[in-house]
Design a protein around this motif. Sequence first.
Motif, PDB file in Angstrom:
ATOM      1  N   ILE A  28       0.863  -1.182   0.000  1.00 30.03           N
ATOM      2  CA  ILE A  28       0.000   0.000   0.000  1.00 30.03           C
ATOM      3  C   ILE A  28       0.893   1.223   0.000  1.00 30.03           C
ATOM      4  O   ILE A  28       1.842   1.311   0.783  1.00 30.03           O
ATOM      5  N   VAL A  29       0.596   2.168  -0.872  1.00 34.37           N
ATOM      6  CA  VAL A  29       1.318   3.445  -0.889  1.00 34.37           C
ATOM      7  C   VAL A  29       0.353   4.519  -0.408  1.00 34.37           C
ATOM      8  O   VAL A  29      -0.715   4.728  -0.999  1.00 34.37           O
ATOM      9  N   GLY A  30       0.719   5.186   0.683  1.00 35.67           N
ATOM     10  CA  GLY A  30      -0.122   6.228   1.262  1.00 35.67           C
ATOM     11  C   GLY A  30      -0.595   5.853   2.644  1.00 35.67           C
ATOM     12  O   GLY A  30      -1.283   4.849   2.821  1.00 35.67           O
ATOM     13  N   GLY A  31      -0.213   6.679   3.637  1.00 39.58           N
ATOM     14  CA  GLY A  31      -0.548   6.383   5.024  1.00 39.58           C
ATOM     15  C   GLY A  31      -1.553   7.332   5.617  1.00 39.58           C
ATOM     16  O   GLY A  31      -1.542   7.575   6.826  1.00 39.58           O
ATOM     17  N   GLY A  32      -2.442   7.884   4.778  1.00 40.82           N
ATOM     18  CA  GLY A  32      -3.554   8.661   5.295  1.00 40.82           C
ATOM     19  C   GLY A  32      -4.618   7.724   5.860  1.00 40.82           C
ATOM     20  O   GLY A  32      -4.393   6.521   6.016  1.00 40.82           O
ATOM     21  N   GLU A  70       5.241   8.691   2.792  1.00 43.32           N
ATOM     22  CA  GLU A  70       6.307   9.674   2.627  1.00 43.32           C
ATOM     23  C   GLU A  70       6.543  10.497   3.888  1.00 43.32           C
ATOM     24  O   GLU A  70       7.677  10.873   4.184  1.00 43.32           O
ATOM     25  N   GLN A  71       5.485  10.784   4.662  1.00 42.54           N
ATOM     26  CA  GLN A  71       5.622  11.626   5.838  1.00 42.54           C
ATOM     27  C   GLN A  71       6.200  10.854   7.023  1.00 42.54           C
ATOM     28  O   GLN A  71       5.960   9.652   7.176  1.00 42.54           O
ATOM     29  N   GLU A  83       8.613   7.842   5.913  1.00 44.75           N
ATOM     30  CA  GLU A  83       9.726   8.537   5.244  1.00 44.75           C
ATOM     31  C   GLU A  83      10.225   7.737   4.041  1.00 44.75           C
ATOM     32  O   GLU A  83      11.417   7.710   3.752  1.00 44.75           O
ATOM     33  N   HIS A  84       9.300   7.114   3.331  1.00 44.29           N
ATOM     34  CA  HIS A  84       9.635   6.374   2.118  1.00 44.29           C
ATOM     35  C   HIS A  84       8.851   6.965   0.946  1.00 44.29           C
ATOM     36  O   HIS A  84       7.625   6.906   0.927  1.00 44.29           O
ATOM     37  N   PRO A  98      14.885   6.646   4.409  1.00 41.87           N
ATOM     38  CA  PRO A  98      15.884   7.425   5.157  1.00 41.87           C
ATOM     39  C   PRO A  98      17.271   6.791   5.187  1.00 41.87           C
ATOM     40  O   PRO A  98      18.256   7.481   5.444  1.00 41.87           O
ATOM     41  N   VAL A  99      17.363   5.481   4.932  1.00 39.81           N
ATOM     42  CA  VAL A  99      18.674   4.829   4.936  1.00 39.81           C
ATOM     43  C   VAL A  99      19.020   4.263   3.571  1.00 39.81           C
ATOM     44  O   VAL A  99      19.938   3.452   3.452  1.00 39.81           O
ATOM     45  N   GLY A 100      18.285   4.692   2.533  1.00 41.95           N
ATOM     46  CA  GLY A 100      18.623   4.239   1.197  1.00 41.95           C
ATOM     47  C   GLY A 100      17.425   3.706   0.445  1.00 41.95           C
ATOM     48  O   GLY A 100      16.296   3.715   0.932  1.00 41.95           O
ATOM     49  N   PRO A 101      17.654   3.206  -0.773  1.00 43.56           N
ATOM     50  CA  PRO A 101      16.554   2.714  -1.609  1.00 43.56           C
ATOM     51  C   PRO A 101      16.002   1.382  -1.109  1.00 43.56           C
ATOM     52  O   PRO A 101      16.704   0.588  -0.494  1.00 43.56           O
ATOM     53  N   VAL A 102      14.692   1.192  -1.375  1.00 43.64           N
ATOM     54  CA  VAL A 102      13.990  -0.034  -0.993  1.00 43.64           C
ATOM     55  C   VAL A 102      13.189  -0.507  -2.199  1.00 43.64           C
ATOM     56  O   VAL A 102      12.599   0.303  -2.916  1.00 43.64           O
TER      57      VAL A 102
END
Length: 524
Positions: free
Chosen positions: A11-15, A37-38, A128-129, A148-152
């Motif tokens: 899932i993309v989006g944490g609203g 992202e937040q 933070e992704h 925050p620590v690199g690509p995933v």
Amino acid sequence: MESRLHAQVVIVGGGPVGMLMAAELGERGVHTVLLEEQASVCERPKARVLHARALQGLARRGYFTELVPRGASSAAETEVSFRFGGIPGLTITAPASEPGPVLKRPQADLERLFEQRARMTGVRVLREHRVTQVFQDQDGVRVRAQGPVGPVECTARYLVGADGGRSTVRELGGVPARTYRATTSGLSGLVRLEDAGALLPGWHHTPRGWIVAHDIPGAGTHIRTLDCSGAHAGRHLPPTAQELRGELARIAGREIAFGQARWLSRFSDFARLAHSYRWGRILLAGDAAHVHFPVGAQGLSTGVQDALNLGWKLALAVRDLAGEDLLDTYDQERRPAAQRVIDNTLAQLALMRSQPEADALRALFAGLVTADRESRYLSDLISGQDTVLPGCTRQPAGLEGRFLHNVALSTGGVRTDLVGLLRTGNPLLLLFGEGGSRYARRAGEWTDVLRSVHADPVGEIPCHALLVRPDGYVAWASAPGPGPAGRITASDGARLDDVLALYFGRRSSRSRRQPVMTGAGALS
């Protein structure tokens, strides 16, 4: 070095929509990863209204059950006052056996509530992704993000985009959409008024536009302005406190002084509707699928209903307990509902415009809004209670596709209700009397996904059996017609077979599936 993760659903989006979707999947045992992202929940004033149908659906999933009255008759009703296109006098009603017509709760509180449930069920939430790439093929999806620590890189069978109106998933996934151009200009901000009496809470209309204000205890006054004369030329530029100050003075015809101003933003009547909520293995929900003019406070409720509709279907599909056709019903059911929201918000905007003919239209509608107490056309439209799902059997009966309001039931001499029985999150076959027992035998091959409950209704239900979906809608109902209590007609039996096969696929005694597990344990 790139980190690699595998899940059944990403899932993309944490609203609120994304977090609710994650909780729905997690409770059904689906291995889920959520990318947001937040870094934390945003406290910015956003949506704060849940309308009746969304609230009713959430109660069936165990949220806000403290608001469900015990022992209340479904024949009685509760009501609240609302507006249509800025016109007061609309009355929104809901059965007294339900949580209520409207719940006002800040969006941030809902996000925290849904995130807590999601994490408790084992969902992995990665904040933070930022998603940078999306790929899909016939076997699954691949999502790349910068953390925050690199690509995933995450791989999964399905991807749900719940990442808002500027959805990265929709854009990178290439999902086409219909758009409606902006014709208005709006500003929003949280301010500290120097004189609290200078702008009272409520709706204010002048020939130059609208001002809507409501107080947030301890934070200030949330102000929204609306200019219907045209779209802002620089609507993608960040607004300033000075711009809001000038717009307030222009619309009000006087200075309204304020000091601190935060969370400034623009809005308009720009609208968008995805051509399909399912694009291969990509599914869209909430603002990623639909955006509209924010009048009537319908956006949050529409997104919540998306998640409640999709969550159980996607869980069944991921666990190979349903066919691909079931996922297609998500678009068939929810996209028309979003189109109705877009249409009714455009109609409300027509009432809010400043042309002379709009004054006559508002005067006419003032009477129609008041008369709606009897017809309920407008109130049910706003609250989502007008939604009837398309029939999925050859000969749909009267109850099919309709929402089943909370009813009191007795099972084995123990009093309960529909809300309590649906809490497990599984489809429910309600069986009444001897006739119901015959339907239970008919549905025997689907016991791996279907919970059957023999019950006595406290009140009258005009059929021997009901198949109720986890979101509260009736998927199938036995025909009430004449005949012995235990009789099953050929057409009735075929209709039950059809709907069970659509929702859960064809079964054979030689090919049993694993039973669905939920947060409450195995099906009974």
